[in-house]
Design a protein around this motif. Structure first.
Motif, PDB file in Angstrom:
ATOM      1  N   THR A  42       0.838  -1.200   0.000  1.00 55.04           N
ATOM      2  CA  THR A  42       0.000   0.000   0.000  1.00 55.04           C
ATOM      3  C   THR A  42       0.869   1.244   0.000  1.00 55.04           C
ATOM      4  N   ALA A  43       1.917   1.233   0.815  1.00 54.74           N
ATOM      5  CA  ALA A  43       2.839   2.366   0.858  1.00 54.74           C
ATOM      6  C   ALA A  43       3.571   2.539  -0.468  1.00 54.74           C
ATOM      7  N   GLU A  44       3.874   1.429  -1.116  1.00 53.68           N
ATOM      8  CA  GLU A  44       4.626   1.453  -2.373  1.00 53.68           C
ATOM      9  C   GLU A  44       3.758   1.842  -3.562  1.00 53.68           C
ATOM     10  N   LEU A  45       2.544   1.262  -3.641  1.00 54.39           N
ATOM     11  CA  LEU A  45       1.694   1.417  -4.820  1.00 54.39           C
ATOM     12  C   LEU A  45       0.644   2.518  -4.662  1.00 54.39           C
ATOM     13  N   ARG A  46       0.318   2.887  -3.439  1.00 58.55           N
ATOM     14  CA  ARG A  46      -0.667   3.927  -3.150  1.00 58.55           C
ATOM     15  C   ARG A  46      -1.982   3.711  -3.915  1.00 58.55           C
ATOM     16  N   PRO A  47      -2.597   2.542  -3.760  1.00 54.88           N
ATOM     17  CA  PRO A  47      -3.861   2.280  -4.467  1.00 54.88           C
ATOM     18  C   PRO A  47      -4.994   3.115  -3.885  1.00 54.88           C
ATOM     19  N   ASP A  48      -6.023   3.328  -4.700  1.00 60.30           N
ATOM     20  CA  ASP A  48      -7.195   4.037  -4.210  1.00 60.30           C
ATOM     21  C   ASP A  48      -7.927   3.200  -3.165  1.00 60.30           C
ATOM     22  N   VAL A  49      -8.007   1.894  -3.430  1.00 61.76           N
ATOM     23  CA  VAL A  49      -8.746   0.990  -2.546  1.00 61.76           C
ATOM     24  C   VAL A  49      -7.913  -0.256  -2.257  1.00 61.76           C
ATOM     25  N   VAL A  50      -7.905  -0.652  -0.980  1.00 61.53           N
ATOM     26  CA  VAL A  50      -7.295  -1.918  -0.579  1.00 61.53           C
ATOM     27  C   VAL A  50      -8.437  -2.879  -0.255  1.00 61.53           C
ATOM     28  N   LEU A  51      -8.557  -3.938  -1.037  1.00 57.87           N
ATOM     29  CA  LEU A  51      -9.587  -4.952  -0.816  1.00 57.87           C
ATOM     30  C   LEU A  51      -9.004  -5.940   0.184  1.00 57.87           C
ATOM     31  N   MET A  52      -9.435  -5.865   1.437  1.00 55.32           N
ATOM     32  CA  MET A  52      -8.738  -6.522   2.544  1.00 55.32           C
ATOM     33  C   MET A  52      -9.496  -7.699   3.140  1.00 55.32           C
ATOM     34  N   ASP A  53      -8.868  -8.877   3.088  1.00 56.93           N
ATOM     35  CA  ASP A  53      -9.383 -10.029   3.812  1.00 56.93           C
ATOM     36  C   ASP A  53      -9.079  -9.824   5.296  1.00 56.93           C
ATOM     37  N   VAL A  54      -9.876 -10.405   6.174  1.00 58.57           N
ATOM     38  CA  VAL A  54      -9.662 -10.215   7.606  1.00 58.57           C
ATOM     39  C   VAL A  54      -8.752 -11.291   8.181  1.00 58.57           C
ATOM     40  N   ARG A  55      -9.067 -12.517   7.917  1.00 56.17           N
ATOM     41  CA  ARG A  55      -8.346 -13.626   8.544  1.00 56.17           C
ATOM     42  C   ARG A  55      -7.228 -14.134   7.641  1.00 56.17           C
ATOM     43  N   MET A  56      -6.001 -13.840   8.050  1.00 58.79           N
ATOM     44  CA  MET A  56      -4.817 -14.267   7.302  1.00 58.79           C
ATOM     45  C   MET A  56      -3.729 -14.641   8.285  1.00 58.79           C
ATOM     46  N   PRO A  57      -2.800 -15.496   7.881  1.00 63.79           N
ATOM     47  CA  PRO A  57      -1.703 -15.861   8.774  1.00 63.79           C
ATOM     48  C   PRO A  57      -0.765 -14.682   9.005  1.00 63.79           C
ATOM     49  N   GLY A  58      -0.087 -14.684  10.143  1.00 60.23           N
ATOM     50  CA  GLY A  58       0.804 -13.575  10.446  1.00 60.23           C
ATOM     51  C   GLY A  58      -0.007 -12.356  10.822  1.00 60.23           C
TER      52      GLY A  58
ATOM     53  N   LEU B 221     -11.412  -1.499   2.109  1.00 63.64           N
ATOM     54  CA  LEU B 221     -12.711  -2.163   2.028  1.00 63.64           C
ATOM     55  C   LEU B 221     -12.520  -3.587   2.548  1.00 63.64           C
ATOM     56  N   VAL B 222     -13.150  -3.894   3.676  1.00 65.95           N
ATOM     57  CA  VAL B 222     -12.970  -5.185   4.338  1.00 65.95           C
ATOM     58  C   VAL B 222     -13.925  -6.223   3.770  1.00 65.95           C
ATOM     59  N   LEU B 223     -13.405  -7.413   3.539  1.00 69.51           N
ATOM     60  CA  LEU B 223     -14.220  -8.542   3.100  1.00 69.51           C
ATOM     61  C   LEU B 223     -14.159  -9.637   4.158  1.00 69.51           C
ATOM     62  N   THR B 224     -15.296 -10.227   4.471  1.00 74.98           N
ATOM     63  CA  THR B 224     -15.308 -11.309   5.443  1.00 74.98           C
ATOM     64  C   THR B 224     -16.383 -12.320   5.071  1.00 74.98           C
ATOM     65  N   THR B 225     -16.339 -13.470   5.709  1.00 75.58           N
ATOM     66  CA  THR B 225     -17.287 -14.537   5.396  1.00 75.58           C
ATOM     67  C   THR B 225     -18.607 -14.359   6.115  1.00 75.58           C
ATOM     68  N   PHE B 226     -18.576 -13.711   7.281  1.00 75.97           N
ATOM     69  CA  PHE B 226     -19.775 -13.605   8.106  1.00 75.97           C
ATOM     70  C   PHE B 226     -20.194 -12.153   8.274  1.00 75.97           C
ATOM     71  N   ASP B 227     -21.502 -11.896   8.152  1.00 77.29           N
ATOM     72  CA  ASP B 227     -21.975 -10.515   8.199  1.00 77.29           C
ATOM     73  C   ASP B 227     -21.904  -9.903   9.585  1.00 77.29           C
ATOM     74  N   LEU B 228     -21.785 -10.724  10.638  1.00 74.41           N
ATOM     75  CA  LEU B 228     -21.630 -10.181  11.988  1.00 74.41           C
ATOM     76  C   LEU B 228     -20.333 -10.683  12.600  1.00 74.41           C
ATOM     77  N   ASP B 229     -19.316 -10.725  11.793  1.00 75.76           N
ATOM     78  CA  ASP B 229     -18.029 -11.232  12.240  1.00 75.76           C
ATOM     79  C   ASP B 229     -17.343 -10.208  13.145  1.00 75.76           C
ATOM     80  N   GLU B 230     -16.939 -10.646  14.323  1.00 79.07           N
ATOM     81  CA  GLU B 230     -16.309  -9.744  15.288  1.00 79.07           C
ATOM     82  C   GLU B 230     -15.041  -9.116  14.724  1.00 79.07           C
ATOM     83  N   HIS B 231     -14.328  -9.865  13.915  1.00 78.71           N
ATOM     84  CA  HIS B 231     -13.100  -9.341  13.331  1.00 78.71           C
ATOM     85  C   HIS B 231     -13.391  -8.191  12.367  1.00 78.71           C
TER      86      HIS B 231
END
Length: 218
Positions: free
Chosen positions: A43-59, A79-89
């Motif tokens: 993100t710092a390198e490419l400076r995209p308009d939008v980061v399509l972000m998964d929540v649960r990832m290793p590390g 913009l966060v993407l998740t599997t559950f509509d009421l996901d605490e994460h």
């Protein structure tokens, strides 16, 4: 042209998102990341308009990555993407500064529209869904800070009414009809509210309304 960075630890998910977005001439994928640390760096390198972000990832997960991207003060919106509509994460990611929240099984048109909205500085989540998300985790909301108290005091009575309406799930059109105001006037009030409370978008404004007790869970 809206530039997008796709962050997901699953190769097939990244490929699917990329193929979908490249079908639209106003969207272009500038990079991919497989975990949070890589997302922050790219993100710092490419400076995209939008980061399509998964929540649960290793590390480093998507929550911490979102927090670091937002705190960097750059131009990118998450913009966060998740599997559950009421996901605490996902809730935590919104509090970390994400500009929107969508499910991974959203329709293609919904995802594309969401990316365009976030790139334009708007929130993706329908206010009603935002409220449902916040209601589910209301016991986790901390008390408001002296700074938030000062920010709330800076709002005019009309701005408080508009903020309350936003947090209650009303669209701009509905707010205008109920408060007898033109939609352009509503947009002006929203801009003033965001500036006064230091919020990036409507999602953060709703969280502020709950934090300060302006709106209470039903």
């Amino acid at each position: 042209m809206t530039t997008v960075l796709i962050v997901d630890d699953q190769a097939l998910q990244r490929l699917g998102f990329s193929m979908l977005l490249e079908q639209h001439p106003d969207l272009t994928v500038v990079g991919e990341a497989t975990h949070g640390a890589e997302a922050v760096r790219k993100t710092a390198e490419l400076r995209p308009d939008v980061v399509l972000m998964d929540v649960r990832m290793p590390g480093m997960d998507g929550i911490e990555a979102t927090r670091r991207i937002v705190q960097s003060g750059g131009r990118s919106h998450v913009l966060v993407l998740t599997t559950f509509d009421l996901d605490e994460h996902a809730y935590a990611a919104l509090r970390a500064g994400a500009s929107g929240f969508l499910l991974k099984d959203a329709l293609p048109d919904e995802l594309v529209a969401g990316i365009r909205a976030v790139a334009a500085g708007d929130a993706v989540i329908a206010p009603a869904l935002t409220r449902r998300l916040l209601d589910s985790f209301t016991d986790r909301l901390p008390g408001h800070t002296p700074e938030q108290e000062s920010q709330l005091a800076a709002l005019t009575q009309r701005e408080r009414e508009v903020l309350t309406a936003i947090a209650s799930g009303w669209s701009n059109i509905e707010i205008g009809e109920r408060l007898n105001l033109a939609e352009s006037t509503i947009k002006t009030h929203v801009s003033h509210i965001l500036a006064k409370i230091g919020a990036r978008d409507r999602v953060q404004a709703v969280i502020f309304a709950y934090d300060t007790g302006l709106v209470r869970p039903a």
